[in-house]
Design a protein around this motif. Structure first.
Motif, mmCIF file in Angstrom:
data_model
loop_
_atom_site.group_PDB
_atom_site.id
_atom_site.type_symbol
_atom_site.label_atom_id
_atom_site.label_comp_id
_atom_site.label_asym_id
_atom_site.label_seq_id
_atom_site.Cartn_x
_atom_site.Cartn_y
_atom_site.Cartn_z
ATOM 1 N N SER A 1 0.954 -1.169 -0.015
ATOM 2 C CA SER A 1 0.046 0.174 -0.242
ATOM 3 C C SER A 1 0.546 1.101 0.144
ATOM 4 O O SER A 1 2.052 1.064 1.079
ATOM 5 N N ASP B 1 -11.715 6.002 2.918
ATOM 6 C CA ASP B 1 -11.136 4.981 2.324
ATOM 7 C C ASP B 1 -9.572 5.230 2.296
ATOM 8 O O ASP B 1 -8.518 4.089 2.214
ATOM 9 N N ALA C 1 -7.611 4.020 4.861
ATOM 10 C CA ALA C 1 -8.116 2.562 5.863
ATOM 11 C C ALA C 1 -7.111 2.126 5.133
ATOM 12 O O ALA C 1 -6.730 0.882 5.272
ATOM 13 N N CYS C 2 -6.428 3.330 3.928
ATOM 14 C CA CYS C 2 -5.295 2.382 3.686
ATOM 15 C C CYS C 2 -4.143 2.831 3.924
ATOM 16 O O CYS C 2 -2.560 2.215 3.916
ATOM 17 N N ARG C 3 -3.923 3.345 5.428
ATOM 18 C CA ARG C 3 -2.860 3.589 6.193
ATOM 19 C C ARG C 3 -1.239 4.226 5.677
ATOM 20 O O ARG C 3 -0.241 3.921 5.823
ATOM 21 N N SER D 1 -13.574 0.559 -3.925
ATOM 22 C CA SER D 1 -13.042 1.256 -2.379
ATOM 23 C C SER D 1 -11.339 1.588 -3.432
ATOM 24 O O SER D 1 -11.225 0.850 -3.649
ATOM 25 N N LYS E 1 -8.824 0.765 -1.611
ATOM 26 C CA LYS E 1 -7.879 -0.339 -0.681
ATOM 27 C C LYS E 1 -7.898 -1.470 -2.150
ATOM 28 O O LYS E 1 -6.939 -1.876 -2.421
ATOM 29 N N GLU E 2 -9.328 -1.159 -2.576
ATOM 30 C CA GLU E 2 -9.430 -2.713 -3.555
ATOM 31 C C GLU E 2 -9.169 -2.226 -5.155
ATOM 32 O O GLU E 2 -8.178 -2.927 -5.289
ATOM 33 N N ILE F 1 -5.994 -0.820 -4.701
ATOM 34 C CA ILE F 1 -4.278 -0.307 -4.731
ATOM 35 C C ILE F 1 -4.598 -2.246 -4.926
ATOM 36 O O ILE F 1 -3.220 -2.493 -5.427
ATOM 37 N N GLU F 2 -5.169 -3.169 -4.469
ATOM 38 C CA GLU F 2 -4.969 -3.883 -4.157
ATOM 39 C C GLU F 2 -5.309 -5.137 -5.585
ATOM 40 O O GLU F 2 -5.005 -6.701 -5.977
ATOM 41 N N GLU G 1 3.521 -3.058 8.098
ATOM 42 C CA GLU G 1 3.228 -4.077 6.808
ATOM 43 C C GLU G 1 2.194 -5.268 8.086
ATOM 44 O O GLU G 1 2.701 -6.285 7.330
ATOM 45 N N ASP H 1 0.572 -7.801 6.473
ATOM 46 C CA ASP H 1 0.088 -8.893 5.219
ATOM 47 C C ASP H 1 1.312 -9.297 5.557
ATOM 48 O O ASP H 1 1.783 -10.471 5.948
#
Lengths: 284, 104
Positions: free
Chosen positions: A5, A29, A32-34, A228, A230-231, A233-234, B15, B17
């Motif tokens: 992230s 959002d 949530a991704c910190r 989102s 996060k989605e 980014i992932e 991190e 994960d």
């Protein structure tokens, strides 16, 4: 080093304070991704602006927030909003007169372009003479088909000499994203990041909520609202994009500078050549 | 003995994960030295640190070297002198990069 992230998120808000629900959503959002840092740009802002609520949402989170506002906007109402930095955005030295009188301001964000890059030594001198120790040369926004800005190698040498004549920039806390502008300011020091960090250490959210690898790289990875952050980014699309970006540009193969510059600004090269295999023209 | 303190200007994040992957690897007996479980950022420089590095980093809260080694010795199955040498080398690197400070 590939991160799960990004540590820095760039978010440009649109003009006006409509759609605050959507902006609140983007804000949560982001939280949530910190990320470690959030670089916010407000193209306009007023004391009674609903978007100031976003700063309240971010205040207290473990994120260093930098807010950049236009030259006529900064006000003391932005003191105590939890910002790490408040920068004023300028494109011309004439705009700077008296600008740093606001107590809230931390420094200057100077958007470099073809018309104003020769003013950089004068700007550095201005900073030194006015006790401004923070200067950011932000990334060019290329997501709407703008013409990429760069200075040639010859111009980089010219700028480097002019900066030395102007007394140098060593006392400035300076952020430069363009590896070739960096070289003009720091001819002895290698660019600190190992190649293009688009979609790795950074991500960019435009005023519509569309997510890009960086402000200069016009490849949409998705839109907040449909997914989102996060989605996005992932997502496999983002991972595939990143995999592709780690490959050196085909046209740079065999270049002795490749190990250092790693293809330079890949967004600028993409804008100029419509391919990830073209050379960043600032290298030539 | 010198107290070791994280530089407050350093931004950092564990991190989650990668941390979970490292824990699974550790339980399996894998070599997890190269698995970055935290990222530190300061002044344009980014550093990825592994599980042991992350635990050392978190203990840089004003303890001295003995305090850090003692705490880690209870967590990790390793000889004390090997651990001490690893901690010392890691802290010297962090000090050189300006990520930690020493206080009397």
């Amino acid at each position: 080093m590939e991160l799960a992230s990004p540590i820095t998120i760039y978010w440009d808000l649109p003009k006006g304070s409509k759609n605050t629900d959507f902006h609140r959503r983007i804000c949560s959002d982001i939280l949530a991704c910190r990320p470690l840092m959030l670089q916010l740009y407000f193209p306009d802002i007023r004391q009674d602006d609903g978007r100031l609520e976003l700063l309240e949402l971010l205040n207290g989170a473990q994120i260093a927030v930098t807010l950049t506002v236009p030259v006529d906007s900064p006000g003391n109402y932005l003191v105590n909003t939890g910002l790490k930095e408040l920068l004023v955005s300028v494109e011309c030295l004439d705009n700077l007169s008296g600008v740093m009188k606001s107590q809230a301001l931390s420094g200057i964000s100077y958007s470099v372009n073809r018309e104003n890059w020769r003013q950089l030594p004068e700007l550095v001198k201005y900073c030194r003479n006015n006790d401004v120790n923070r200067l950011v040369l932000p990334m060019q926004r290329l997501i709407n088909g703008e013409i990429p800005f760069f200075i040639t190698r010859h111009e980089q040498l010219e700028l480097g000499s002019s900066l030395v004549e102007a007394g140098g920039s060593k006392d400035l806390n300076l952020t430069i994203h363009d590896p070739f502008l960096w070289r003009a300011f720091n001819p002895e020091i290698a660019f600190p990041q190992a190649g293009c960090q688009a979609a790795n250490t950074m991500i960019y959210i435009d005023p519509t909520g569309t997510v890009y690898p960086c402000p200069t790289l016009a490849v949409s990875l998705g839109t907040v609202g449909e997914l989102s952050l996060k989605e996005v980014i992932e997502s496999p699309a983002k991972k595939e994009f990143r995999r592709r970006l780690l490959e050196a540009p085909e046209d740079c193969r065999g270049c002795e500078d490749l190990f250092e510059c790693r293809g330079g600004c890949r967004g600028r090269a993409l804008a100029l050549h419509a391919s990830f295999d073209g050379i960043d023209s600032a290298c030539q | 003995m010198l107290k070791i303190q994280r530089n407050p200007n350093v931004m950092w994040r564990e991190e989650s994960d990668a941390l979970a992957d490292a824990q699974v690897g550790l339980d399996r007996g894998d070599d997890i030295e190269e698995v970055g479980t935290a990222v530190l950022f300061s002044g344009g420089a980014m550093l990825s640190i592994n599980l042991l590095g992350t635990e050392i980093w978190k203990l840089c809260d004003g303890r001295n070297m003995d305090g850090i080694v003692k705490e880690l010795f209870e967590q990790f199955d390793v000889q004390e002198e090997v651990l001490r040498a690893d901690v010392q080398a890691f802290l010297e690197d962090l000090l050189k990069k300006g990520f930690i400070t020493h206080e009397e």
